[in-house]
Design a protein around this motif. Structure first.
Motif, mmCIF file in Angstrom:
data_model
loop_
_atom_site.group_PDB
_atom_site.id
_atom_site.type_symbol
_atom_site.label_atom_id
_atom_site.label_comp_id
_atom_site.label_asym_id
_atom_site.label_seq_id
_atom_site.Cartn_x
_atom_site.Cartn_y
_atom_site.Cartn_z
ATOM 1 N N LEU A 31 0.833 -1.214 0.000
ATOM 2 C CA LEU A 31 0.000 0.000 0.000
ATOM 3 C C LEU A 31 0.859 1.252 0.000
ATOM 4 C CD1 LEU A 31 -2.933 0.917 0.079
ATOM 5 C CD2 LEU A 31 -2.816 0.887 2.577
ATOM 6 N N ARG A 32 1.952 1.234 0.724
ATOM 7 C CA ARG A 32 2.854 2.390 0.747
ATOM 8 C C ARG A 32 3.467 2.645 -0.631
ATOM 9 N NH1 ARG A 32 5.384 0.833 4.747
ATOM 10 N NH2 ARG A 32 7.198 -0.166 3.773
ATOM 11 N N GLU A 33 3.850 1.590 -1.323
ATOM 12 C CA GLU A 33 4.421 1.743 -2.660
ATOM 13 C C GLU A 33 3.368 2.206 -3.670
ATOM 14 O OE1 GLU A 33 7.587 1.501 -3.385
ATOM 15 O OE2 GLU A 33 8.101 1.009 -1.320
ATOM 16 N N LEU A 34 2.140 1.718 -3.522
ATOM 17 C CA LEU A 34 1.080 2.120 -4.449
ATOM 18 C C LEU A 34 0.738 3.598 -4.287
ATOM 19 C CD1 LEU A 34 -1.286 -0.986 -4.191
ATOM 20 C CD2 LEU A 34 0.203 -0.381 -6.097
ATOM 21 N N LYS A 35 0.775 4.097 -3.071
ATOM 22 C CA LYS A 35 0.511 5.522 -2.857
ATOM 23 C C LYS A 35 1.551 6.385 -3.563
ATOM 24 C CE LYS A 35 -1.772 5.134 1.673
ATOM 25 N NZ LYS A 35 -1.658 5.436 3.125
ATOM 26 N N LYS A 36 2.801 5.951 -3.536
ATOM 27 C CA LYS A 36 3.849 6.705 -4.233
ATOM 28 C C LYS A 36 3.596 6.724 -5.736
ATOM 29 C CE LYS A 36 7.401 5.507 -0.813
ATOM 30 N NZ LYS A 36 8.697 4.779 -0.612
ATOM 31 N N ILE A 37 3.149 5.600 -6.267
ATOM 32 C CA ILE A 37 2.878 5.549 -7.707
ATOM 33 C C ILE A 37 1.734 6.482 -8.074
ATOM 34 C CG2 ILE A 37 2.105 4.037 -9.571
ATOM 35 C CD1 ILE A 37 3.543 1.730 -8.171
ATOM 36 N N VAL A 38 0.659 6.464 -7.292
ATOM 37 C CA VAL A 38 -0.495 7.307 -7.603
ATOM 38 C C VAL A 38 -0.139 8.783 -7.476
ATOM 39 C CG1 VAL A 38 -2.832 7.909 -6.870
ATOM 40 C CG2 VAL A 38 -2.125 5.515 -6.933
ATOM 41 N N LYS B 201 -10.464 7.493 2.968
ATOM 42 C CA LYS B 201 -10.037 8.793 3.481
ATOM 43 C C LYS B 201 -8.892 9.348 2.646
ATOM 44 C CE LYS B 201 -8.409 10.962 7.756
ATOM 45 N NZ LYS B 201 -8.050 10.735 9.182
ATOM 46 N N TRP B 202 -7.975 8.475 2.246
ATOM 47 C CA TRP B 202 -6.826 8.926 1.447
ATOM 48 C C TRP B 202 -7.269 9.411 0.069
ATOM 49 C CZ3 TRP B 202 -4.147 7.652 -3.042
ATOM 50 C CH2 TRP B 202 -2.855 8.164 -3.142
ATOM 51 N N PHE B 203 -8.179 8.693 -0.576
ATOM 52 C CA PHE B 203 -8.656 9.101 -1.906
ATOM 53 C C PHE B 203 -9.435 10.422 -1.834
ATOM 54 C CE2 PHE B 203 -8.170 4.605 -3.455
ATOM 55 C CZ PHE B 203 -7.323 4.913 -4.501
ATOM 56 N N ILE B 204 -10.250 10.575 -0.818
ATOM 57 C CA ILE B 204 -10.993 11.836 -0.679
ATOM 58 C C ILE B 204 -10.038 13.004 -0.471
ATOM 59 C CG2 ILE B 204 -12.586 13.087 0.824
ATOM 60 C CD1 ILE B 204 -14.067 10.454 1.255
ATOM 61 N N LYS B 205 -8.990 12.785 0.287
ATOM 62 C CA LYS B 205 -7.999 13.836 0.513
ATOM 63 C C LYS B 205 -7.291 14.209 -0.787
ATOM 64 C CE LYS B 205 -3.945 14.930 3.316
ATOM 65 N NZ LYS B 205 -2.986 14.427 4.343
ATOM 66 N N VAL B 206 -6.969 13.205 -1.604
ATOM 67 C CA VAL B 206 -6.314 13.475 -2.887
ATOM 68 C C VAL B 206 -7.243 14.273 -3.800
ATOM 69 C CG1 VAL B 206 -5.381 12.396 -4.972
ATOM 70 C CG2 VAL B 206 -4.779 11.478 -2.732
ATOM 71 N N ILE B 207 -8.521 13.919 -3.804
ATOM 72 C CA ILE B 207 -9.486 14.649 -4.639
ATOM 73 C C ILE B 207 -9.580 16.106 -4.210
ATOM 74 C CG2 ILE B 207 -11.921 14.812 -5.277
ATOM 75 C CD1 ILE B 207 -12.079 11.781 -5.073
ATOM 76 N N GLU B 208 -9.563 16.374 -2.916
ATOM 77 C CA GLU B 208 -9.689 17.744 -2.418
ATOM 78 C C GLU B 208 -8.435 18.570 -2.657
ATOM 79 O OE1 GLU B 208 -12.770 17.108 1.343
ATOM 80 O OE2 GLU B 208 -10.593 17.099 1.678
ATOM 81 N N THR B 209 -7.280 17.972 -2.539
ATOM 82 C CA THR B 209 -6.023 18.736 -2.625
ATOM 83 C C THR B 209 -5.496 18.842 -4.041
ATOM 84 O OG1 THR B 209 -4.770 16.710 -2.123
ATOM 85 C CG2 THR B 209 -5.358 18.143 -0.280
ATOM 86 N N GLU B 210 -5.784 17.898 -4.876
ATOM 87 C CA GLU B 210 -5.204 17.881 -6.221
ATOM 88 C C GLU B 210 -6.281 17.799 -7.288
ATOM 89 O OE1 GLU B 210 -2.140 15.056 -6.763
ATOM 90 O OE2 GLU B 210 -1.242 15.378 -4.803
ATOM 91 N N LYS B 211 -7.370 18.509 -7.087
ATOM 92 C CA LYS B 211 -8.467 18.425 -8.039
ATOM 93 C C LYS B 211 -8.080 18.982 -9.404
ATOM 94 C CE LYS B 211 -10.433 22.859 -6.570
ATOM 95 N NZ LYS B 211 -11.661 23.546 -6.132
ATOM 96 N N SER B 212 -7.180 19.954 -9.438
ATOM 97 C CA SER B 212 -6.790 20.534 -10.723
ATOM 98 C C SER B 212 -5.849 19.634 -11.509
ATOM 99 C CB SER B 212 -6.132 21.905 -10.495
ATOM 100 O OG SER B 212 -4.974 21.763 -9.666
ATOM 101 N N GLY B 213 -5.116 18.742 -10.806
ATOM 102 C CA GLY B 213 -4.159 17.890 -11.492
ATOM 103 C C GLY B 213 -4.704 16.547 -11.881
ATOM 104 N N LEU B 214 -5.991 16.299 -11.588
ATOM 105 C CA LEU B 214 -6.592 15.005 -11.893
ATOM 106 C C LEU B 214 -7.428 15.100 -13.155
ATOM 107 C CD1 LEU B 214 -7.769 13.956 -8.300
ATOM 108 C CD2 LEU B 214 -5.655 13.320 -9.470
ATOM 109 N N THR B 215 -7.208 14.176 -14.062
ATOM 110 C CA THR B 215 -8.026 14.131 -15.271
ATOM 111 C C THR B 215 -9.388 13.538 -14.940
ATOM 112 O OG1 THR B 215 -7.226 11.915 -15.891
ATOM 113 C CG2 THR B 215 -5.953 13.810 -16.664
#
Length: 804
Positions: free
Chosen positions: A413-420, A452-466
């Motif tokens: 899981l730690r390695e997958l987070k780095k990839i994403v 929780k991690w995915f929701i945080k990514v959506i909130e913080t990086e909404k402009s960088g997500l396709t």
């Protein structure tokens, strides 16, 4: 003055021509063509003159020019008009010229069959050439000339060369049989099978390699032909070439499934092993015993044991074939202990070829979906590298998803987070996110952490997500929530904030969140009407999928409200006072004029239910339970592995599909009859005619009879002919050979005998071969005479012939 200048110019031109010719000859001496630099400028007549030249070098250069035109499809010169000039060179002594003539002949033989038939006689003569490569290539050329009248000649040549001492020629005989089988199957099938059956008994592994290729192409279902050769093929498996090994393994797998009794699985954890003994299940990973061993037929055991040495093969196809054999014929424990999962993983990681690497990783993915313990210890090996191709990275991540367990989930899981977080490739991010979702099914804690991690990514990086990545994130959250909505209400409410604050702009992602609220309406009804109330104002700005899901959500809320009112007021539902019903009617009114036909169809379907008062039917349709995404069927050997393997080649899935055991009753009943009794092998080495130490004399001073391979002892007490001594032997052609000293060899050289220098030479003994006559009579008297200074007889050769 002008004449003098013209004469000088003519002389210079002649000198230039001579110089070019000399340079061409010199370059040909160094291995280059003499016409490399200016052969392209040759005219038609010049090319014809070269083809008709008596100089083999010029003929070779002309043929090279012909073949270069043939290969490049150059239309500047019509090379068909050189047919007769080319074909007549088929009798050339130069083997390279012969090969080039054959290649030309194969291209144009069908266009001028009458002229091509004139060359058949010359080709037939080369079938008896002393060079086995020439014989093999001649048979190939003869069989490739597809003229119907040549079939009897080709078949006659095959019958002649089928006992050729060279394995190269016998291999070519097999390929010729394959061509005849494809060309004249209906007419010559019986003759071809008879000849092929004889070649099955060959003792040379090179020929057996060709036998297996022909078997795969022509007789894949004639497994009964292998009965008498099964054990020998298992013994020489390691000596075959790589592709023949793969063909043989595939063939013997099918043979074992049809003609060898199914192995027995014995429970070794109990004391009474005889009672706890069952046949090997048809499903690969459904053996009921915790600890067991496999008992199999001795012939099946011979095949399995012969595969183990192939772990050191460098051909990936051989490794995949061996893995398939263990998968088809043994248990998961045997497959795991064979070492082939380790070899398969090492080759897949070390390979630099993207195609080969992809093939190996796909095989690993298929096996790991059936039994993840096969590759459990290699989970770190499947972490992607920055240099990996996108396809390779996706396959590695899919393999990791099958290997996740309680011991390695935190690391993966730690390695997958780095990839994403740091990967730029959209497809890799999506696959890595789906792999993270696989981690969530291990525990509730991981589910909450991942959402929780995915929701945080959506909130913080909404402009960088396709849009596709955002849609993937929302779908993962939706899938994790739908497994147990009551447990994850706080994350559902967080998704509502993402909708209302426009953190999620992608149409599919917003539609997925709206659909999720329709699924939790039966659990937490109070939250859902507010979502419709907020989103109804921007209905016209939503995408088509979001508009359709919003109308569907309002209809579901009406059905739930109907159920609630029936429970509270005993069956009365006031449509006029319902705000939820009014919101639905408003959305239905807007949807009637929508430009998307899916939205219009949804409105007509729902309004027809509510306007007719069929609320019970609407409740049954809209509140139907959805299946859990984690409740996937257990994979087994009979399935096609998985249904969601769109990244895996269909042919590879077919190749690894489990073959059921289909042993007939006749085979089971005939236990006393050994159908695999080995047939006698044919050793064609005894037909060798070459003169060499291997054929005539060995290192132990023994003599071997040509064509019989029998050793003749050289003991002085033997009763052989007097002519067979330590210094003489006889060849297969009848010539007798004897050994001669250096002094005897130079005894007939007068120039050496007349000098004092020669007389002063030390009398050293050197062994020289001398040819005698084929008769068994007396040898020449000079054999026993010592060389002296007074000898007066002379000879022009050092080889003496015995007189009859």
């Amino acid at each position: 003055m002008v004449d003098s200048i013209s004469q000088i110019a003519s002389a210079l031109e002649s000198a230039k021509a001579i110089t070019l010719e000399a340079a061409a000859v010199a370059s040909s001496k160094l291995g280059e063509s003499s016409y490399t630099h200016y052969s392209k400028n040759l005219s038609t007549q010049q090319l014809r003159n070269l083809l008709n030249s008596r100089n083999s070098r010029e003929v070779k250069d002309a043929m090279k020019r012909i073949l270069s035109i043939l290969a490049s499809n150059d239309t500047s010169i019509d090379i068909e008009e050189f047919f007769s000039d080319v074909v007549k060179n088929i009798s050339s002594d130069d083997i390279k010229v012969k090969r080039m003539v054959y290649l030309y002949l194969l291209r144009y033989a069908e266009k001028d069959q009458n002229l091509a038939l004139l060359s058949v006689n010359a080709i037939q003569k080369t079938l008896g050439d002393s060079n086995p490569d020439v014989r093999a290539f001649s048979l190939k050329a003869l069989s490739d000339i597809k003229i119907p009248s040549l079939t009897p000649i080709v078949l006659l040549s095959v019958r002649k060369l089928i006992v050729d001492p060279s394995p190269v020629v016998r291999s070519e005989v097999l390929y010729t049989l394959m061509k005849l089988y494809r060309w004249k199957r209906n007419e010559l099938e019986e003759d071809i099978i008879d000849l092929y059956t004889g070649l099955l008994c060959d003792s040379d592994p090179k020929v057996i390699s060709s036998v297996l290729v022909v078997f795969k192409e022509c007789f894949p279902d004639r497994l009964e032909l292998l009965h008498g050769h099964y054990r020998y093929f298992c013994q020489i498996l390691k000596k075959l070439d790589s592709w023949a090994q793969s063909y043989l393994i595939e063939t013997l797998i099918r043979y074992c499934k049809r003609y060898i009794i199914k192995p027995m699985v014995v429970d070794i954890s109990s004391s009474d092993r005889s009672s706890n003994c069952v046949p090997l299940p048809d499903k690969y990973n459904q053996i009921m015993f915790p600890v067991y061993e496999l008992r199999m037929d001795k012939d099946l055991e011979l095949f399995i044991s012969s595969l183990k040495i192939l772990r050191f093969s460098t051909n990936p196809v051989v490794i995949i074939s061996c893995c398939n054999a263990f998968f088809q014929l043994t248990t998961p424990n045997d497959f795991r202990n064979s070492g082939f999962p380790d070899v398969l993983t090492n080759i897949a990681i070390a390979s630099s070829n993207v195609g080969v690497k992809s093939l190996l990783l796909q095989s690993i993915l298929l096996y790991s979906k059936l039994d993840s313990t096969l590759f459990q210890q290699f989970n770190r090996e499947f972490l992607p590298f920055p240099s990996d191709d996108t396809t390779i990275v996706c396959l590695k991540l899919e393999i990791l998803a099958t290997l996740i367990n309680d011991t390695n989930v935190e690391f993966i899981l730690r390695e997958l987070k780095k990839i994403v977080k740091h990967q730029k490739n959209e497809k890799i991010i999506i696959v890595a996110s789906q792999t993270m979702a696989s981690c969530g099914k291990l525990s509730v804690t991981l589910e909450s952490h991942i959402m929780k991690w995915f929701i945080k990514v959506i909130e913080t990086e909404k402009s960088g997500l396709t849009n596709n990545i955002l849609d993937c994130f929302v779908n993962i959250i939706r899938e994790l929530v739908s497994a147990n909505p009551r447990r994850h209400l706080k994350f559902i409410l967080k998704l509502a904030d993402l909708l209302t604050t426009n953190h999620v702009r992608a149409d599919n992602a917003r539609a997925g969140i709206i659909w999720l609220f329709g699924e939790i309406a039966g659990i937490e009804f109070k939250v859902c009407p507010d979502i419709v109330r907020i989103l109804i104002n921007g209905f016209v700005d939503e995408g088509p999928e979001s508009r359709r899901q919003l109308i569907l959500l309002s209809a579901k809320l009406v059905s739930y409200e109907y159920d609630i009112s029936n429970e509270n007021s005993n069956g009365s539902y006031n449509v006029e006072d319902s705000r939820v019903m009014k919101m639905f009617q408003y959305l239905a009114y807007l949807g009637q004029f929508d430009d998307n036909y899916g939205v219009r169809d949804m409105v007509r379907y729902l309004t027809s239910l509510f306007d007719s008062g069929k609320y019970e039917i609407a409740a049954l349709l809209l509140q139907a339970p959805k299946p859990n995404i984690w409740d996937k069927p257990i994979l087994d050997g009979d399935s096609d592995f998985v249904e969601d393997t769109e990244d895996i080649d269909h042919d590879l899935i077919t190749y690894h599909s489990y073959i059921p055991w289909d042993v007939s009753d006749d085979v089971i009943d005939s236990k006393t009859l050994d159908m695999r009794e080995p047939l006698p092998l044919k050793d064609y080495n005894k037909f060798k005619k070459s003169f060499s130490s291997e054929n005539y004399v060995d290192t132990s001073n023994s003599f071997v009879r040509d064509n019989a391979s029998e050793e003749i002892p050289t003991d002085t007490t033997s009763t052989h002919s007097p002519s067979v001594t330590r210094n003489s032997f006889t060849s297969s052609t009848g010539k007798k050979y004897k050994l001669q000293s250096l002094d005897e060899f130079f005894s007939d050289v007068p120039a050496m005998r007349s000098t004092k220098k020669y007389n002063s030479l030390p009398k050293k003994k050197k062994i020289v071969t001398v040819v005698e006559s084929s008769s068994e009579g007396e040898t020449d008297s000079s054999e026993d005479d010592e060389t002296s200074e007074d000898e007066s007889e002379t000879s022009s050769s050092g080889l003496e012939s015995s007189e009859d």
